[in-house]
Scaffold this motif. Structure first.
Motif, short mmCIF file in Angstrom:
data_model
loop_
_atom_site.label_atom_id
_atom_site.label_comp_id
_atom_site.label_asym_id
_atom_site.label_seq_id
_atom_site.Cartn_x
_atom_site.Cartn_y
_atom_site.Cartn_z
N PRO A 74 8.21 3.49 6.22
CA PRO A 74 7.67 2.40 5.95
C PRO A 74 6.12 2.10 5.57
O PRO A 74 5.41 2.75 6.35
CB PRO A 74 8.03 1.16 6.83
CG PRO A 74 8.56 1.93 8.07
CD PRO A 74 8.67 3.49 7.90
N ALA A 75 5.70 1.69 4.93
CA ALA A 75 4.43 1.17 4.53
C ALA A 75 4.25 -0.26 4.06
O ALA A 75 5.06 -0.59 3.13
CB ALA A 75 3.87 2.17 3.50
N ALA A 76 3.11 -0.97 4.50
CA ALA A 76 3.11 -2.31 3.97
C ALA A 76 1.63 -2.49 3.75
O ALA A 76 0.66 -1.90 4.02
CB ALA A 76 3.56 -3.24 5.30
N HIS A 77 1.56 -3.83 3.33
CA HIS A 77 -0.08 -4.43 3.07
C HIS A 77 -0.73 -3.10 1.93
O HIS A 77 -1.68 -3.06 2.70
CB HIS A 77 -0.62 -4.43 4.53
CG HIS A 77 -1.60 -5.87 4.36
ND1 HIS A 77 -2.28 -6.19 3.26
CD2 HIS A 77 -1.83 -6.87 5.15
CE1 HIS A 77 -2.85 -7.30 3.56
NE2 HIS A 77 -2.50 -7.75 4.78
#
Lengths: 511, 157
Positions: B139-142
């Motif tokens: 997962p990757a965010a922002h």
């Protein structure tokens, strides 16, 4: 004694580098000769502060927010192991206003310990509800749930006890409890947080549901986008079995309940309960026509109780503390709490569990702190892709099932997405149709065709809003499930409250 | 998708048989195949028909219904960009346009050399910290243009 450091291992914290931070912290402590114990806990729900690192001190847990790998050395320099001052220190975790102002019971222990630590779960009051349920008849358990006034948290708000009693009253040996963990609504992540952070609460709720309905087999239908939840749940199930809280002869009661996890195939409509059952049976996720209702003829044609994750997670406390306690929380027929989720362009996004009856303004402005971008709020969408777009002048509406329904909106699964002033609401309305076209199972013509036609019309230079209204009317009246029946909610609310975004006001011109 | 292996008829048959023996429905067997190989090869259809006593139309119907059950091998790297509302509210459309331009791919396409697949995903549950993505299962965010560029450079180097 080793100093305990808590670094969350939920999907969001991992996305923001928590695994790398944990490794760096262990090696930094080693290099400095500090004795630490790193606990990979669940999230406290303060998404805006993730990765949120906490240190156990003599005076309680001290939080450090938005930690990056570059902060690790500085934290040790600042003596954070003793709660030392640091620019990213948020003080005592329990005193952080975002957390302190909440009234949590479903999420009260989420993030306090490692998710699969069954000893810690029990030490924090876990299994008290199941212990109470084991001493009651099925009828008495359902009575407690009825007294609690608990309504389904998946979106429809259907009274839980009616479903439970319907399944209980069927006199057959094979029944099922299915947990709907296909949390596909954008802007919602409460199911994910609790499954990743406090999985025994869900397991406990499902075993109680099994005792109440006479079902001995349970399945968690989990969306494939949640791989961390799958790992956590599977480990927790093993540990619950080993500890005698799941499986055969639970705690010597002679009662059995087995539980498994089934991973979906990336279809939004499988969050609809009958499509979910089709998927579980190995078929295309096509919605079934009701009746028969799943409580009478569900999985493999057998009586099946289907509840959302949060509904089932509310059950342990209802049994431990009594239905009347739960019934006194909230307002009117909206009893208990709802774990709201603040998302989108919001400064302080995360999980906010509050009793029903608070206002949207309190959530968006007091908890959310306005937008992350600093721009003004134009709209919020409440209740996922099938939820209404509402403008700020309606933010004083109380958050309960009935008040929201009066606006043509719904609280749904409690997701609130904040949009800033640059948002083109016509684009959002068009997206609602496009999403429906993408996800429609194809069974009902109004949903299958209406969504495509709706997206086409809203793409035109001057969209014919009469035609959009007609399409919406047919979709509302002619669809078997909420996918087609509620796609008009975001579309029509956007047109109603943000008319300026829809070009030439044709309705006025036509009149 | 580093933990996956190339399609192998014998291994695939073992996966199907194991799934069936565990009591998994057809959708469960398809999930196991995708987890093992990244997609469901046409060669799986006949054995699935036999194992699950379903017609060709039924098996194909189930495979094609679900977004996860790809019918061709994905690229060596798979980036899934969230297209849902909470990410839209913080610039997912612009970020997607940027990635498409940078890679020369539309959503759903794979580069000619089989290195990279770009796909849409509708919500990863990271809605308070968008825009979000799933990059090779992580997962990757922002995300913003700078950070997604760095991640692209990292996986394709």
């Amino acid at each position: 004694m080793n100093t305990r450091i808590f670094i969350p291992a939920d999907m969001l914290a991992i996305a923001l580098g928590a695994n790398e931070i944990a490794v760096a912290m262990a090696s930094e402590a080693n290099a400095r000769g500090e004795a630490i114990e790193i606990i990979r806990n669940g999230s406290r729900g303060l998404c805006w502060a993730e990765p949120l690192v906490e240190v156990q001190t003599d005076t309680g847990r001290i939080a450090y927010g938005n930690i990056t790998i570059n902060d690790v050395g500085g934290l040790f320099d600042a003596d954070f192991l003793k709660g030392g001052a640091h620019e990213k220190c948020l003080g005592a975790t329990e005193e952080i206003p975002f957390l302190k102002a909440q009234e949590r019971f479903i999420f009260k222990t989420c993030g306090l310990y490692a998710p699969c630590n069954i000893v810690a779960y029990e030490a924090h009051g876990g299994f008290a509800g199941l212990r109470a349920a084991l001493a009651l008849s099925s009828e008495k358990i359902v009575d407690e749930v009825q007294t609690s006034g608990l309504r389904g948290r998946g979106g429809a708000g259907f009274p839980a006890a009616i479903k439970w009693r319907t399944v209980l009253d069927v006199d057959v040996s094979q029944k099922y409890v299915v947990c709907n963990a296909d949390e596909g609504d954008s802007g919602t992540f409460a199911d994910r947080l609790i499954m990743e952070g406090d999985p025994f609460r869900l397991i406990e709720g499902m075993v109680i549901a099994g005792l109440a309905t006479g079902a001995q087999e349970g399945v968690v239908y989990l969306r494939s986008e949640y791989p961390v939840a799958k790992r956590v749940l599977e480990t927790a199930i093993e540990r619950a079995e080993a500890a005698g809280w799941l499986g055969t002869n639970i705690q010597g009661s002679g009662k059995d309940f087995t539980l498994g996890v089934f991973v979906g195939g990336g279809s939004y409509v499988c969050g609809e309960e009958t499509a979910l059952l089709e998927s579980l049976e190995g078929k295309r996720g096509i919605v079934r026509v009701k009746p028969p209702i799943p409580a009478l003829e569900g999985l493999h044609g057998k009586p099946t109780l289907i509840n959302n994750v949060i509904t089932l997670c509310a059950v342990p406390d209802i049994l431990a503390r009594g239905g009347a306690w739960h019934g006194a929380l909230g307002v009117g027929r909206s009893t208990g709490t709802l774990p709201f989720q603040l998302a989108g362009d919001v400064k302080y996004g995360g999980l906010v569990e509050l009793p029903f009856g608070r206002s949207l303004r309190e959530l968006v402005e007091d908890f959310g702190g306005g937008t992350r971008s600093g721009l003004s709020v134009k709209a919020i969408q409440i209740g996922g892709p099938l939820g209404a777009y509402l403008p700020p002048h309606l933010f004083d509406t109380p958050l309960d099932y009935e008040a929201m329904a009066a606006l043509g909106a719904g609280v749904g699964h409690g997701g609130i997405v904040v949009y800033n002033e640059t948002t083109d609401m016509r684009q959002q309305a068009r997206y609602a149709f496009e999403f429906c076209a993408h996800e429609s199972c194809g069974k009902c013509t109004p949903c299958r065709i209406g969504s495509v036609r709706g997206a086409e019309v809203l793409a035109e230079d001057t969209p014919d809003l009469h035609l959009v209204d007609d399409l919406c009317e047919v979709m509302i009246d002619g669809s078997a499930c909420a996918m087609g029946g509620m796609t008009p909610v975001p579309v029509q609310s956007a047109i109603k409250y943000f008319a300026d975004d829809f070009g030439t006001p044709q309705r006025v011109a036509a009149e | 998708m580093t933990n996956m292996t190339h399609w192998d008829d014998n291994k695939a048959k073992a996966v199907m048989t194991n799934s069936h023996a565990r009591g998994a429905p057809l959708t469960g067997a398809l999930r196991a195949l995708v987890d093992a190989f990244g997609y469901v090869d046409d060669a799986a259809i006949a054995p699935l028909m036999q194992t699950y006593a379903r017609s060709r139309a039924e098996v194909l119907g189930v495979i094609s219904y679900y977004d996860d059950f790809r019918q061709s091998s994905p690229g060596r790297h798979v980036i899934r960009l969230c297209q849902a509302e909470a990410c839209q509210a913080v610039g997912a459309r612009e970020l997607t346009a940027h990635v498409c331009k940078k890679t020369g791919l539309a959503l759903g396409e794979t580069t000619g050399d089989g290195q990279l697949t770009l796909e849409p995903v509708y919500c990863l549950g990271l809605c308070a910290n968008g825009p979000a993505a799933d990059i090779n299962g992580k997962p990757a965010a922002h995300l913003d243009e700078k950070s997604i560029d760095a991640k692209l450079a990292e996986i394709t180097k």
